[in-house]
Write a protein that holds these residues in place. Structure first.
Motif, PDB file in Angstrom:
ATOM      1  N   SER A   1      -0.541  -2.858  40.701  1.00  0.00           N
ATOM      2  CA  SER A   1      -0.222  -1.942  39.440  1.00  0.00           C
ATOM      3  C   SER A   1       0.623  -0.901  39.853  1.00  0.00           C
ATOM      4  CB  SER A   1      -1.703  -1.514  39.101  1.00  0.00           C
ATOM      5  OG  SER A   1      -2.535  -2.682  38.625  1.00  0.00           O
ATOM      6  N   LEU A   2       1.256  -0.572  38.919  1.00  0.00           N
ATOM      7  CA  LEU A   2       1.863   0.702  39.026  1.00  0.00           C
ATOM      8  C   LEU A   2       2.118   1.375  37.654  1.00  0.00           C
ATOM      9  CD1 LEU A   2       5.425  -0.260  40.921  1.00  0.00           C
ATOM     10  CD2 LEU A   2       3.789   1.484  41.629  1.00  0.00           C
ATOM     11  N   ARG A   3       2.302   2.871  37.793  1.00  0.00           N
ATOM     12  CA  ARG A   3       2.356   3.291  36.482  1.00  0.00           C
ATOM     13  C   ARG A   3       3.710   4.109  36.541  1.00  0.00           C
ATOM     14  NH1 ARG A   3      -0.984   8.316  33.566  1.00  0.00           N
ATOM     15  NH2 ARG A   3       0.143   9.700  35.109  1.00  0.00           N
ATOM     16  N   LEU A   4       4.468   3.823  35.570  1.00  0.00           N
ATOM     17  CA  LEU A   4       5.984   4.526  35.169  1.00  0.00           C
ATOM     18  C   LEU A   4       5.790   5.756  34.342  1.00  0.00           C
ATOM     19  CD1 LEU A   4       8.239   1.364  34.823  1.00  0.00           C
ATOM     20  CD2 LEU A   4       7.344   2.764  36.827  1.00  0.00           C
ATOM     21  N   SER A   5       6.441   6.819  34.551  1.00  0.00           N
ATOM     22  CA  SER A   5       6.464   8.030  33.781  1.00  0.00           C
ATOM     23  C   SER A   5       7.936   8.271  33.251  1.00  0.00           C
ATOM     24  CB  SER A   5       6.133   9.218  34.321  1.00  0.00           C
ATOM     25  OG  SER A   5       4.729   8.964  34.799  1.00  0.00           O
ATOM     26  N   CYS A   6       8.185   8.944  32.130  1.00  0.00           N
ATOM     27  CA  CYS A   6       9.379   9.165  31.622  1.00  0.00           C
ATOM     28  C   CYS A   6       9.124  10.530  30.986  1.00  0.00           C
ATOM     29  CB  CYS A   6       9.963   8.076  30.664  1.00  0.00           C
ATOM     30  SG  CYS A   6      11.469   8.615  29.752  1.00  0.00           S
ATOM     31  N   SER A   7       9.957  11.632  31.272  1.00  0.00           N
ATOM     32  CA  SER A   7       9.690  13.064  30.742  1.00  0.00           C
ATOM     33  C   SER A   7      10.830  13.090  30.010  1.00  0.00           C
ATOM     34  CB  SER A   7       9.711  13.940  31.789  1.00  0.00           C
ATOM     35  OG  SER A   7      10.881  14.026  33.015  1.00  0.00           O
ATOM     36  N   ALA A   8      10.638  13.806  28.722  1.00  0.00           N
ATOM     37  CA  ALA A   8      11.835  14.143  27.997  1.00  0.00           C
ATOM     38  C   ALA A   8      11.964  15.569  27.383  1.00  0.00           C
ATOM     39  CB  ALA A   8      11.582  13.175  26.788  1.00  0.00           C
ATOM     40  N   SER A   9      13.159  15.730  27.448  1.00  0.00           N
ATOM     41  CA  SER A   9      13.585  17.388  26.880  1.00  0.00           C
ATOM     42  C   SER A   9      13.567  17.201  25.422  1.00  0.00           C
ATOM     43  CB  SER A   9      14.862  17.775  27.533  1.00  0.00           C
ATOM     44  OG  SER A   9      15.924  16.919  26.865  1.00  0.00           O
ATOM     45  N   GLY A  10      13.445  18.513  24.767  1.00  0.00           N
ATOM     46  CA  GLY A  10      13.667  18.399  23.278  1.00  0.00           C
ATOM     47  C   GLY A  10      12.466  19.006  22.753  1.00  0.00           C
ATOM     48  N   ASP A  11      12.663  19.602  21.519  1.00  0.00           N
ATOM     49  CA  ASP A  11      11.533  20.048  20.663  1.00  0.00           C
ATOM     50  C   ASP A  11      10.979  18.961  19.563  1.00  0.00           C
ATOM     51  OD1 ASP A  11      13.352  23.124  20.177  1.00  0.00           O
ATOM     52  OD2 ASP A  11      11.821  22.412  21.829  1.00  0.00           O
TER      53      ASP A  11
ATOM     54  N   VAL B   1      19.035  14.654  23.871  1.00  0.00           N
ATOM     55  CA  VAL B   1      17.855  14.451  24.571  1.00  0.00           C
ATOM     56  C   VAL B   1      17.987  13.915  25.995  1.00  0.00           C
ATOM     57  CG1 VAL B   1      15.777  12.845  24.439  1.00  0.00           C
ATOM     58  CG2 VAL B   1      16.873  13.760  22.310  1.00  0.00           C
ATOM     59  N   GLN B   2      17.192  14.490  26.658  1.00  0.00           N
ATOM     60  CA  GLN B   2      17.451  14.016  28.271  1.00  0.00           C
ATOM     61  C   GLN B   2      16.204  13.310  28.603  1.00  0.00           C
ATOM     62  OE1 GLN B   2      19.053  17.319  30.556  1.00  0.00           O
ATOM     63  NE2 GLN B   2      20.789  16.819  30.437  1.00  0.00           N
ATOM     64  N   LEU B   3      16.333  12.049  29.427  1.00  0.00           N
ATOM     65  CA  LEU B   3      15.220  11.586  30.001  1.00  0.00           C
ATOM     66  C   LEU B   3      15.119  11.281  31.178  1.00  0.00           C
ATOM     67  CD1 LEU B   3      15.421   8.603  26.995  1.00  0.00           C
ATOM     68  CD2 LEU B   3      13.947  10.437  27.069  1.00  0.00           C
ATOM     69  N   GLN B   4      14.105  11.205  31.934  1.00  0.00           N
ATOM     70  CA  GLN B   4      14.086  11.081  33.378  1.00  0.00           C
ATOM     71  C   GLN B   4      12.669  10.339  33.537  1.00  0.00           C
ATOM     72  OE1 GLN B   4      15.880  12.651  35.762  1.00  0.00           O
ATOM     73  NE2 GLN B   4      14.985  11.867  37.581  1.00  0.00           N
ATOM     74  N   ALA B   5      13.273   8.998  34.464  1.00  0.00           N
ATOM     75  CA  ALA B   5      12.014   8.016  34.415  1.00  0.00           C
ATOM     76  C   ALA B   5      11.739   8.044  36.149  1.00  0.00           C
ATOM     77  CB  ALA B   5      12.570   6.595  34.209  1.00  0.00           C
ATOM     78  N   SER B   6      10.439   7.931  36.205  1.00  0.00           N
ATOM     79  CA  SER B   6       9.794   7.794  37.461  1.00  0.00           C
ATOM     80  C   SER B   6       8.802   7.092  37.726  1.00  0.00           C
ATOM     81  CB  SER B   6       9.674   9.468  38.497  1.00  0.00           C
ATOM     82  OG  SER B   6       8.558   9.728  37.466  1.00  0.00           O
ATOM     83  N   GLY B   7       8.506   6.784  39.123  1.00  0.00           N
ATOM     84  CA  GLY B   7       7.128   5.966  39.465  1.00  0.00           C
ATOM     85  C   GLY B   7       7.385   4.490  39.894  1.00  0.00           C
ATOM     86  N   GLY B   8       8.654   4.235  40.087  1.00  0.00           N
ATOM     87  CA  GLY B   8       8.893   2.954  40.541  1.00  0.00           C
ATOM     88  C   GLY B   8       8.578   2.724  42.081  1.00  0.00           C
ATOM     89  N   GLY B   9       8.561   1.442  42.255  1.00  0.00           N
ATOM     90  CA  GLY B   9       8.419   1.311  43.822  1.00  0.00           C
ATOM     91  C   GLY B   9       8.159  -0.214  44.045  1.00  0.00           C
ATOM     92  N   LEU B  10       7.571  -0.362  45.361  1.00  0.00           N
ATOM     93  CA  LEU B  10       7.514  -1.694  45.736  1.00  0.00           C
ATOM     94  C   LEU B  10       6.054  -2.126  45.802  1.00  0.00           C
ATOM     95  CD1 LEU B  10       8.390  -4.356  47.397  1.00  0.00           C
ATOM     96  CD2 LEU B  10       8.012  -3.078  49.455  1.00  0.00           C
ATOM     97  N   VAL B  11       5.469  -3.255  45.061  1.00  0.00           N
ATOM     98  CA  VAL B  11       4.108  -3.541  45.141  1.00  0.00           C
ATOM     99  C   VAL B  11       4.076  -4.933  45.228  1.00  0.00           C
ATOM    100  CG1 VAL B  11       4.212  -3.872  42.786  1.00  0.00           C
ATOM    101  CG2 VAL B  11       2.208  -3.240  43.650  1.00  0.00           C
ATOM    102  N   GLN B  12       2.701  -5.565  45.718  1.00  0.00           N
ATOM    103  CA  GLN B  12       2.543  -6.917  45.873  1.00  0.00           C
ATOM    104  C   GLN B  12       2.277  -7.527  44.547  1.00  0.00           C
ATOM    105  OE1 GLN B  12      -0.386  -7.271  49.065  1.00  0.00           O
ATOM    106  NE2 GLN B  12       1.163  -7.337  50.697  1.00  0.00           N
ATOM    107  N   ASP B  13       2.490  -8.803  44.422  1.00  0.00           N
ATOM    108  CA  ASP B  13       1.884  -9.744  43.463  1.00  0.00           C
ATOM    109  C   ASP B  13       0.468  -9.336  43.224  1.00  0.00           C
ATOM    110  OD1 ASP B  13       2.290 -13.340  43.065  1.00  0.00           O
ATOM    111  OD2 ASP B  13       1.724 -11.640  41.580  1.00  0.00           O
ATOM    112  N   GLY B  14       0.236  -9.239  41.852  1.00  0.00           N
ATOM    113  CA  GLY B  14      -1.026  -8.953  41.261  1.00  0.00           C
ATOM    114  C   GLY B  14      -1.272  -7.725  41.340  1.00  0.00           C
TER     115      GLY B  14
END
Length: 123
Positions: free
Chosen positions: A16-26, A1-14
């Motif tokens: 929002s961010l949304r992270l994603s993680c895509s995965a391989s495999g059946d 299984v391979q996992l790939q996280a994304s969506g991080g960044g710099l944000v101010q106090d208060g």
């Protein structure tokens, strides 16, 4: 299984961010996936876990009520919606999975890890 996280960044106090993680495999829709984070000099911390169907989630105490885990099995992707972010949420965020349909809340319970995505919350 391979996992790939994304969506991080710099944000101010208060903010929002949304992270994603895509995965391989059946067998993606059978696997529970977890989110962890690690700040410099600290141990890896449990953030959330979501069951294979998406019907069950658990959260770490420090993020309850602010973070929401979800998944889209058609896209082999899980998400972590992070609201009301605080400077103490600053860390590298990792997604992980394990070769079991049960869920776990400790790093040692996971077999496969993504590469991590940096989240920085400025005050």
């Amino acid at each position: 299984v391979q996992l790939q996280a994304s969506g991080g960044g710099l944000v101010q106090d208060g903010g929002s961010l949304r992270l994603s993680c895509s995965a391989s495999g059946d067998t993606f829709n059978e696997l529970a996936l977890g989110w962890f984070r690690q700040a410099p000099g600290k141990e890896r911390e449990f953030v959330a876990v979501i069951s294979g169907s998406g019907s069950t989630t658990f959260y770490g105490d420090s993020v309850k009520g602010r973070f929401t885990a979800s998944r889209d099995n058609a896209k082999n992707t899980i998400y972590l919606q992070m609201n009301s972010l605080k400077p103490e949420d600053t860390a590298v965020y990792y997604c992980a999975t394990r070769t079991s349909v049960t869920m776990a809340t400790t790093p040692g319970g996971y077999d496969y890890w993504g590469q991590g995505t940096q989240v920085t919350v400025s005050s």
